[in-house]
Design a protein around this motif. Structure first.
Motif, PDB file in Angstrom:
ATOM      1  N   LEU A 191       0.798  -1.249   0.136  1.00  0.00           N
ATOM      2  CA  LEU A 191      -0.032  -0.071  -0.112  1.00  0.00           C
ATOM      3  C   LEU A 191       0.922   1.328  -0.065  1.00  0.00           C
ATOM      4  CD1 LEU A 191      -3.180  -0.803   2.539  1.00  0.00           C
ATOM      5  CD2 LEU A 191      -2.692  -1.447   0.114  1.00  0.00           C
ATOM      6  N   THR A 192       2.289   1.205   0.398  1.00  0.00           N
ATOM      7  CA  THR A 192       3.031   2.344   0.323  1.00  0.00           C
ATOM      8  C   THR A 192       2.907   3.193  -0.876  1.00  0.00           C
ATOM      9  OG1 THR A 192       5.213   1.097  -0.022  1.00  0.00           O
ATOM     10  CG2 THR A 192       4.241   1.826   2.057  1.00  0.00           C
ATOM     11  N   LYS A 193       2.619   2.442  -2.068  1.00  0.00           N
ATOM     12  CA  LYS A 193       2.896   3.191  -3.384  1.00  0.00           C
ATOM     13  C   LYS A 193       1.514   3.651  -3.657  1.00  0.00           C
ATOM     14  CE  LYS A 193       5.659  -0.439  -5.506  1.00  0.00           C
ATOM     15  NZ  LYS A 193       5.272  -1.549  -4.771  1.00  0.00           N
ATOM     16  N   PHE A 194       0.451   3.628  -2.868  1.00  0.00           N
ATOM     17  CA  PHE A 194      -0.669   3.840  -3.216  1.00  0.00           C
ATOM     18  C   PHE A 194      -1.232   4.960  -1.867  1.00  0.00           C
ATOM     19  CE2 PHE A 194      -0.263   0.092  -5.550  1.00  0.00           C
ATOM     20  CZ  PHE A 194      -0.677   0.421  -6.549  1.00  0.00           C
ATOM     21  N   PRO A 195      -0.479   6.223  -1.675  1.00  0.00           N
ATOM     22  CA  PRO A 195      -0.907   6.930  -0.459  1.00  0.00           C
ATOM     23  C   PRO A 195      -2.259   7.346   0.046  1.00  0.00           C
ATOM     24  CG  PRO A 195       0.254   8.283  -2.090  1.00  0.00           C
ATOM     25  CD  PRO A 195       0.092   6.783  -2.691  1.00  0.00           C
ATOM     26  N   ARG A 196      -3.024   7.368  -1.098  1.00  0.00           N
ATOM     27  CA  ARG A 196      -4.306   7.727  -0.844  1.00  0.00           C
ATOM     28  C   ARG A 196      -5.158   6.648  -0.260  1.00  0.00           C
ATOM     29  NH1 ARG A 196      -3.755  10.865  -5.498  1.00  0.00           N
ATOM     30  NH2 ARG A 196      -4.075  13.051  -5.067  1.00  0.00           N
ATOM     31  N   VAL A 197      -4.995   5.380  -0.791  1.00  0.00           N
ATOM     32  CA  VAL A 197      -5.369   4.378  -0.151  1.00  0.00           C
ATOM     33  C   VAL A 197      -5.037   3.984   1.447  1.00  0.00           C
ATOM     34  CG1 VAL A 197      -5.822   1.653  -0.419  1.00  0.00           C
ATOM     35  CG2 VAL A 197      -5.583   3.130  -2.591  1.00  0.00           C
ATOM     36  N   ALA A 198      -3.629   3.963   1.525  1.00  0.00           N
ATOM     37  CA  ALA A 198      -3.142   4.020   2.958  1.00  0.00           C
ATOM     38  C   ALA A 198      -3.802   4.958   3.961  1.00  0.00           C
ATOM     39  CB  ALA A 198      -1.534   4.205   2.922  1.00  0.00           C
ATOM     40  N   GLY A 199      -4.197   6.173   3.245  1.00  0.00           N
ATOM     41  CA  GLY A 199      -4.834   7.126   3.995  1.00  0.00           C
ATOM     42  C   GLY A 199      -6.274   6.865   4.219  1.00  0.00           C
ATOM     43  N   LEU A 200      -6.954   6.180   3.296  1.00  0.00           N
ATOM     44  CA  LEU A 200      -8.317   5.749   3.712  1.00  0.00           C
ATOM     45  C   LEU A 200      -8.327   4.590   4.845  1.00  0.00           C
ATOM     46  CD1 LEU A 200     -11.155   5.434   2.826  1.00  0.00           C
ATOM     47  CD2 LEU A 200     -10.647   3.570   1.435  1.00  0.00           C
ATOM     48  N   VAL A 201      -7.227   4.082   4.952  1.00  0.00           N
ATOM     49  CA  VAL A 201      -7.405   2.867   6.198  1.00  0.00           C
ATOM     50  C   VAL A 201      -7.140   3.602   7.313  1.00  0.00           C
ATOM     51  CG1 VAL A 201      -5.977   0.954   7.168  1.00  0.00           C
ATOM     52  CG2 VAL A 201      -6.309   0.938   4.672  1.00  0.00           C
ATOM     53  N   GLU A 202      -6.271   4.790   7.362  1.00  0.00           N
ATOM     54  CA  GLU A 202      -6.058   5.562   8.702  1.00  0.00           C
ATOM     55  C   GLU A 202      -7.099   6.470   9.032  1.00  0.00           C
ATOM     56  OE1 GLU A 202      -2.336   7.850   8.492  1.00  0.00           O
ATOM     57  OE2 GLU A 202      -1.285   6.036   7.799  1.00  0.00           O
ATOM     58  N   LYS A 203      -7.840   7.125   7.781  1.00  0.00           N
ATOM     59  CA  LYS A 203      -9.203   7.761   8.187  1.00  0.00           C
ATOM     60  C   LYS A 203     -10.168   6.950   8.755  1.00  0.00           C
ATOM     61  CE  LYS A 203     -12.215  10.677   5.388  1.00  0.00           C
ATOM     62  NZ  LYS A 203     -12.203  11.591   5.941  1.00  0.00           N
TER      63      LYS A 203
END
Length: 219
Positions: A191-203
């Protein structure tokens, strides 16, 4: 609802976590029943479970609803997180939920081969080849779709909804599981190459109701 609905599943996130989190955020009373494999086998033998599967939602009077996506949609609808009065908005969310099924199909088949008619025993080299293709090509293709959806979203949620939709609830636990190290050949840093996806998880994980849910449940 006269009585609290009962969600029946194993004591793992699996296919039920999206439903549990949706109920927590939407404020839908839900009894979280976690069964052992033995209890599940007993229920199955008695014919209590539609399709012989869990998750199953006991809606009272001996009636059960099966299939995790249907249960999630129902809980989301009664909790006001799925737009029952706007069929097109609901369909846009449902399309993203369907994308989750597409994205994880290969992982499911490579993990539970015989359930789908594939036998991997003694063919571990072949399973490893499948996982490599999933990791290098298939999953990144789907993650790019998600990254684009999030780039186009003003709210940070997949369907550009004001509050999280069932699409967010279904994807976040699955993405966490995907990169948890539980799947051989799948890079934990995918997921590190997909920062918005990683951000969704955190959100989603940062929502106060979700934080409170894990504080009481233990992660």
């Amino acid at each position: 609802h006269e009585s609290t609905m009962r969600l029946i599943y194993f004591d793992i996130p699996g296919k039920a976590e999206a439903i549990r989190l949706c109920a927590a955020v939407a404020g839908v009373p839900l009894e979280d029943v976690r069964v052992t494999r033995e209890e599940f086998a007993e229920m199955k033998a008695k014919g209590e479970l539609p399709y012989g599967q869990v998750p199953a939602l006991d809606v009272g009077e001996g009636k059960f609803l099966a299939q995790s996506s249907a249960i999630l949609r129902y809980v989301g609808t009664i909790g006001g997180l799925h737009p029952a009065s706007d069929p097109l908005a609901a369909a846009r969310i449902d399309a993203i939920v369907a994308e989750e099924e597409d994205m994880f199909c290969g992982i499911s088949v490579s993990r539970y081969g015989p359930r789908f008619g594939f036998e991997f025993t003694g063919r571990e080299d072949y399973r490893a080849q499948v996982r490599k293709l999933l990791n290098d090509e298939v999953l990144p293709r789907h993650l790019r779709f998600l990254e684009t959806l999030l780039a186009d979203s003003a709210t940070g949620w997949l369907a550009n909804t004001e509050r999280p939709s069932i699409a967010d609830f279904v994807f976040v636990p699955r993405l966490q599981w995907l990169v948890s190290g539980a799947n051989d050949g799948i890079d934990v840093d995918l997921l590190t190459k997909f920062p918005r996806v990683a951000g969704l998880v955190e959100k989603l994980m940062g929502l106060k109701e979700v934080v409170a849910y894990y504080a009481t449940k233990g992660k």
